[in-house]
Every structure is written in C-alpha cells, then in structure tokens.
Write a protein that holds these residues in place. Structure first.
Motif, PDB file in Angstrom:
ATOM      1  N   ALA A 134      81.780  10.599 -73.393  1.00 36.87           N
ATOM      2  CA  ALA A 134      82.928  11.424 -73.791  1.00 36.87           C
ATOM      3  C   ALA A 134      83.986  10.612 -74.512  1.00 36.87           C
ATOM      4  N   GLU A 135      83.987   9.290 -74.309  1.00 35.63           N
ATOM      5  CA  GLU A 135      85.018   8.444 -74.923  1.00 35.63           C
ATOM      6  C   GLU A 135      84.644   7.973 -76.319  1.00 35.63           C
ATOM      7  N   LEU A 136      83.447   8.268 -76.773  1.00 38.57           N
ATOM      8  CA  LEU A 136      82.977   7.746 -78.052  1.00 38.57           C
ATOM      9  C   LEU A 136      83.424   8.629 -79.221  1.00 38.57           C
ATOM     10  N   PRO A 137      83.302   8.124 -80.462  1.00 39.88           N
ATOM     11  CA  PRO A 137      83.762   8.905 -81.622  1.00 39.88           C
ATOM     12  C   PRO A 137      83.133  10.290 -81.723  1.00 39.88           C
ATOM     13  N   PHE A 138      81.837  10.431 -81.370  1.00 42.15           N
ATOM     14  CA  PHE A 138      81.171  11.725 -81.385  1.00 42.15           C
ATOM     15  C   PHE A 138      80.549  11.968 -80.016  1.00 42.15           C
ATOM     16  N   THR A 139      80.993  13.029 -79.333  1.00 35.76           N
ATOM     17  CA  THR A 139      80.448  13.325 -78.015  1.00 35.76           C
ATOM     18  C   THR A 139      78.969  13.644 -78.111  1.00 35.76           C
ATOM     19  N   TYR A 140      78.564  14.343 -79.147  1.00 33.05           N
ATOM     20  CA  TYR A 140      77.157  14.650 -79.370  1.00 33.05           C
ATOM     21  C   TYR A 140      76.934  14.824 -80.865  1.00 33.05           C
ATOM     22  N   VAL A 141      75.689  14.636 -81.283  1.00 28.57           N
ATOM     23  CA  VAL A 141      75.294  14.817 -82.685  1.00 28.57           C
ATOM     24  C   VAL A 141      74.046  15.686 -82.702  1.00 28.57           C
ATOM     25  N   ASN A 142      74.079  16.790 -83.424  1.00 28.53           N
ATOM     26  CA  ASN A 142      72.911  17.674 -83.499  1.00 28.53           C
ATOM     27  C   ASN A 142      72.405  17.764 -84.940  1.00 28.53           C
ATOM     28  N   LEU A 143      71.218  17.218 -85.156  1.00 26.91           N
ATOM     29  CA  LEU A 143      70.612  17.137 -86.468  1.00 26.91           C
ATOM     30  C   LEU A 143      69.442  18.108 -86.569  1.00 26.91           C
ATOM     31  N   GLY A 144      69.084  18.463 -87.783  1.00 19.97           N
ATOM     32  CA  GLY A 144      67.950  19.356 -87.990  1.00 19.97           C
ATOM     33  C   GLY A 144      67.247  19.052 -89.288  1.00 19.97           C
ATOM     34  N   VAL A 145      66.060  19.611 -89.432  1.00 23.08           N
ATOM     35  CA  VAL A 145      65.308  19.544 -90.679  1.00 23.08           C
ATOM     36  C   VAL A 145      64.885  20.973 -91.005  1.00 23.08           C
ATOM     37  N   HIS A 146      65.562  21.590 -91.948  1.00 22.64           N
ATOM     38  CA  HIS A 146      65.349  22.998 -92.271  1.00 22.64           C
ATOM     39  C   HIS A 146      65.409  23.854 -91.001  1.00 22.64           C
ATOM     40  N   SER A 147      66.418  23.616 -90.189  1.00 27.43           N
ATOM     41  CA  SER A 147      66.513  24.264 -88.873  1.00 27.43           C
ATOM     42  C   SER A 147      67.492  25.422 -88.833  1.00 27.43           C
ATOM     43  N   ASN A 148      68.490  25.456 -89.714  1.00 27.26           N
ATOM     44  CA  ASN A 148      69.483  26.528 -89.682  1.00 27.26           C
ATOM     45  C   ASN A 148      68.892  27.860 -90.145  1.00 27.26           C
ATOM     46  N   GLY A 149      69.519  28.940 -89.697  1.00 28.00           N
ATOM     47  CA  GLY A 149      69.147  30.266 -90.159  1.00 28.00           C
ATOM     48  C   GLY A 149      68.325  31.083 -89.191  1.00 28.00           C
ATOM     49  N   LYS A 150      67.807  30.452 -88.129  1.00 25.13           N
ATOM     50  CA  LYS A 150      66.965  31.186 -87.177  1.00 25.13           C
ATOM     51  C   LYS A 150      67.334  30.818 -85.739  1.00 25.13           C
ATOM     52  N   GLY A 151      68.623  30.764 -85.439  1.00 20.65           N
ATOM     53  CA  GLY A 151      69.024  30.463 -84.067  1.00 20.65           C
ATOM     54  C   GLY A 151      69.642  29.090 -83.926  1.00 20.65           C
ATOM     55  N   TYR A 152      70.066  28.778 -82.699  1.00 22.82           N
ATOM     56  CA  TYR A 152      70.759  27.531 -82.404  1.00 22.82           C
ATOM     57  C   TYR A 152      70.145  26.876 -81.173  1.00 22.82           C
ATOM     58  N   LEU A 153      70.188  25.555 -81.135  1.00 23.98           N
ATOM     59  CA  LEU A 153      69.867  24.795 -79.931  1.00 23.98           C
ATOM     60  C   LEU A 153      71.132  24.402 -79.178  1.00 23.98           C
ATOM     61  N   THR A 154      72.132  23.967 -79.924  1.00 25.88           N
ATOM     62  CA  THR A 154      73.310  23.338 -79.350  1.00 25.88           C
ATOM     63  C   THR A 154      74.411  24.357 -79.090  1.00 25.88           C
ATOM     64  N   ARG A 155      74.970  24.311 -77.890  1.00 26.38           N
ATOM     65  CA  ARG A 155      76.074  25.195 -77.542  1.00 26.38           C
ATOM     66  C   ARG A 155      77.093  24.417 -76.721  1.00 26.38           C
ATOM     67  N   ASP A 156      78.301  24.379 -77.218  1.00 24.71           N
ATOM     68  CA  ASP A 156      79.419  23.730 -76.540  1.00 24.71           C
ATOM     69  C   ASP A 156      80.239  24.829 -75.879  1.00 24.71           C
ATOM     70  N   GLY A 157      80.009  25.051 -74.578  1.00 26.00           N
ATOM     71  CA  GLY A 157      80.615  26.186 -73.906  1.00 26.00           C
ATOM     72  C   GLY A 157      80.044  27.474 -74.482  1.00 26.00           C
ATOM     73  N   ASN A 158      80.918  28.335 -74.985  1.00 29.32           N
ATOM     74  CA  ASN A 158      80.470  29.598 -75.581  1.00 29.32           C
ATOM     75  C   ASN A 158      80.261  29.507 -77.086  1.00 29.32           C
ATOM     76  N   THR A 159      80.448  28.323 -77.659  1.00 29.24           N
ATOM     77  CA  THR A 159      80.373  28.163 -79.107  1.00 29.24           C
ATOM     78  C   THR A 159      79.020  27.614 -79.520  1.00 29.24           C
ATOM     79  N   GLN A 160      78.302  28.368 -80.364  1.00 24.75           N
ATOM     80  CA  GLN A 160      77.046  27.891 -80.911  1.00 24.75           C
ATOM     81  C   GLN A 160      77.330  26.956 -82.081  1.00 24.75           C
ATOM     82  N   ILE A 161      76.672  25.800 -82.092  1.00 24.52           N
ATOM     83  CA  ILE A 161      76.929  24.779 -83.098  1.00 24.52           C
ATOM     84  C   ILE A 161      75.745  24.709 -84.059  1.00 24.52           C
ATOM     85  N   PRO A 162      75.959  24.943 -85.357  1.00 21.17           N
ATOM     86  CA  PRO A 162      74.842  24.872 -86.315  1.00 21.17           C
ATOM     87  C   PRO A 162      74.321  23.449 -86.450  1.00 21.17           C
TER      88      PRO A 162
END
Length: 409
Positions: free
Chosen positions: A135-163
């Motif tokens: 939690a103390e680092l510059p990025f708490t988490y990093v979510n990468l994809g390869v042609h992954s957007n457009g059909k749902g999400y993996l990452t969710r921070d609380g109630n917020t879906q992260i593309p």
C-alpha cells in the motif's frame, strides 16, 4: 504455515514518505519518478521473510483435463499437449488437479479474481494483495491486458471496475516515466537522469548497484518497445497518442506486458500485478500458429470435427507459453522465490463450458510452497480456494475461499 502480520512491516504510504522527507529527499523528487520513490520505499520492507509480491494471470478458455494435467513430479513430470509449453518451468509450478469453477463459461470475468459480481465493497484478488503487500508503494496494483478490454473486467477496487491497460507503451510510460513532462522525443530513461544523479550520493552501495540493475532492465524493455514500434507503421514510440496494437502482434504484446510486469516488481513500483491474455470471448487470433482463426472458433468447431481438438490444443498451449515466459523472467531476475504467481481461467473443457477439471496453477513462492508437483484436490475446491491458497503463500488471509491442502509447505 506460520502466519505473520503484514502491517508490522508495511507502513502507510504517508508515514513512509514522511520518513523519506525527513531524511532529506525532496517531495518533488519523490513525486517526479516512480522508479526513485519505489527504490527508496523498498527500505521499509526489508524485514519481510515470506514472498511479498503477487502476479495473477488470466488465460481464457479453460483446458481439456487429459490434454493438460501433468503427471509425475520434479524433472520427471510429464507434460501434456496443452501444457507442454510449461516444460522449462515445470519444477517451479504446482499444478492443481480436479478443480471446480463456481461460475464456468464465457462471460465470467468478474468472478475470476473475486467472489462477487457487482463488488459490494469487495476488492478483487489483485487489488486486495496490492493493499496488503504494498500500500505504501507508488502503485498499489497494476492491471495489464492484451486485447482484453471490451468484454468485462477482472480488477475491481471496491465497487469500481478498473479497465485493463492494454497498451504496453502507455503502461511503460505510466510506470517508468517521470511526471515532469518534457519533449516527446526524449527517451524515457533520460527523464530519470536528474533524479538518479541527485540521490546516488545518499544511497548505500548495494542500493546504487540495485538502481543500476533496474535501469538496465528498463533500458532493455525500452529497446524491445522501440523494436516493436520500428516494425510497425508507427514512426516513433507513442507519447500521448494511441498506438494501433493488432492481433498480428498479440504474442509480442503479451511478452512485453510480462517484461513490464517483472520490471515493475523488481523496481518496487508495485507488489501486485494482474495480466489478462485476451478476454472471455476469445475473439483474438495468433497468426504465427498453424491455426490462424480465432481462439473462440478453435474451441467451438474449429478443430474440423476431430475429437482431440488440435486447434484448441495448439492455441491453449501457446497461451500457456506466456505464463512460462513470465515465470522464467522472474527466475532470471531472482524474483521468483519472493513472488507467488497464480494462473486462472474461466472453465474446464471449453467446448462443453464445463465447471469441473478446471486447469489452475500456482508457481514461485520459494520454500513456502511445494513446487514441481501436481496436487490432486479431489474435486472439493474451486477457483476462489486457489486464490485463497496463493494469498496464504504470502501470509495474506484472503476474505473469501479456503486453503487447499498439500500446496503450502
């Protein structure tokens, strides 16, 4: 396995930055370069003895048990047609057999790393691990994809879906670029030069050596990004503009995202990364393979009526090679023992949308887990239990799932 309190060594980011500011590092310096702040904040985690880094990988389309499940152990482990791409790293992996899925099939991405469809304040696995481990680092988490957007999400921070960040050039700039602007033609490494030079006389000898290693790793990734751009119609690496990443370079993009993930962990910019190789609809194709149609078609009818699904097998095995590449990269950078890698998917036999015999795997973890083995689970556990078990390797108690026996030492 003995539990430990992560909060006993993980300071809040505010307190960590306060400590660094009191030591004579300027606020402007810390905010201008994630590379520098990550290096300095890593001083706060020296007491950690268990694995303290996490990577979650999503490969869509499941797998056929008899063509995926390895047998034997150690160097004598026998890989199958769908898992032969793990051959070079098999002794670093624990293959989970007879696993179930709570919601198998296409369209299940929200339930791959979480126990909830809508959120209700529950973080997905990658977010939860990031908050617990870094939690103390510059990025708490990093979510990468390869042609992954457009059909749902993996990452969710609380109630917020992260593309997903599908563009490796954007991901690279976000993680390793300075926030101070400058010419679009200035190499990314040059943006760090002033920050690096200004702190070298304040670092211990081993930190200077580590910093130089980080810069070498970043330089190598920059070269590979430049090579990919040079082979395309784009004349320069993107700055603020988008780069048209196509299916023709799917494999190159996947390996570059893996390189970026490993560099981010090594540079202590984050301790939690997720990577999706495609999405649940499996619409991508990989033109260098024998089968050049879409992955989805290879699963449903693309095997030309052959019972052994040669096209599905070829594509699923190739997707596994990206995980093997990442594991080997972690090993080469001496990070595998301090990192737990979990590979997830959304079903078992994809042509049947099966919820049984789901191919899941955990790798790395040093002496905290058994490696080079297949663990039969008796059909009593599911993907949430696999996540819970992977978290437990790092001493983290994930609030959903249960621990699978026989994985942790």
């Amino acid at each position: 396995m003995k539990k430990h309190n992560l909060h006993s060594y993980a300071m809040t980011r505010r307190n960590a930055l306060k400590t660094l500011l009191a030591s004579g590092f300027s606020k402007a310096l810390l905010s201008s370069s994630p590379l520098i702040s990550g290096l300095l904040l890593s001083r706060q985690a020296q007491a950690n003895t268990l694995p303290n880094k996490s990577i979650a990988i999503y490969i869509p389309g499941g797998g056929i048990h008899d063509m995926w499940a390895p047998s034997g152990s150690g160097s004598n482990m026998v890989m199958q047609a769908m898992s032969s791409s793990y051959e070079s790293v098999k002794t670093d992996c624990n293959f989970l057999l007879n696993m179930n899925h709570t919601n198998a099939g296409h369209g299940q991405m929200p339930r791959i790393l979480s126990n909830s469809w809508s959120g209700s304040g529950v973080d997905s696995y990658d977010v939860y691990m990031g908050k617990q481990l870094g939690a103390e680092l510059p990025f708490t988490y990093v979510n990468l994809g390869v042609h992954s957007n457009g059909k749902g999400y993996l990452t969710r921070d609380g109630n917020t879906q992260i593309p997903f960040e599908d563009n490796p050039f954007t991901a690279f700039k976000l993680l390793f670029g300075a926030n101070t602007g400058g010419s679009a033609k200035t190499p990314i490494l040059d943006a760090h030069a002033d920050a690096v030079n200004s702190i070298k006389n304040q670092l211990a000898g081993y930190e200077v050596e580590r910093l130089n290693e980080h810069l070498d790793a970043i330089s190598d990734t920059q070269r590979r990004l430049d090579d990919l751009v040079g082979s395309s119609s784009c004349s320069a690496a993107p700055d603020s503009s988008e780069f048209n990443l196509t299916f023709d370079t799917f494999s190159q993009q996947a390996r570059l995202q893996a390189d970026i993930a490993v560099a981010a962990l090594k540079c202590n910019i984050t301790r939690s990364v997720s990577i999706a190789f495609g999405n649940h609809q499996c619409e991508f194709r990989i033109p260098e393979l024998n089968y050049t149609g879409s992955y989805h078609q290879s699963i449903h009818g693309g095997s030309n009526g052959q019972a052994n699904y040669p096209y599905y097998t070829e594509m699923r095995n190739h997707l596994g090679s990206f995980t093997a590449y990442l594991i080997q990269k972690l090993k080469d950078e001496n990070l595998l023992n301090s990192t737990v890698v979990i590979e997830t998917t959304d079903m078992g036999h994809a042509d049947k949308h099966s919820s049984v015999d789901v191919p899941l795997m955990i790798a790395g973890g040093g002496s905290a887990m058994f490696r080079g083995v297949s663990t039969p689970t008796g059909g009593q556990y599911n993907q949430l239990d696999a996540l819970h078990t992977a978290a437990a390797v790092c001493g983290v108690n994930l609030p959903y799932g249960q621990q699978i026996p026989g994985v942790l030492t």
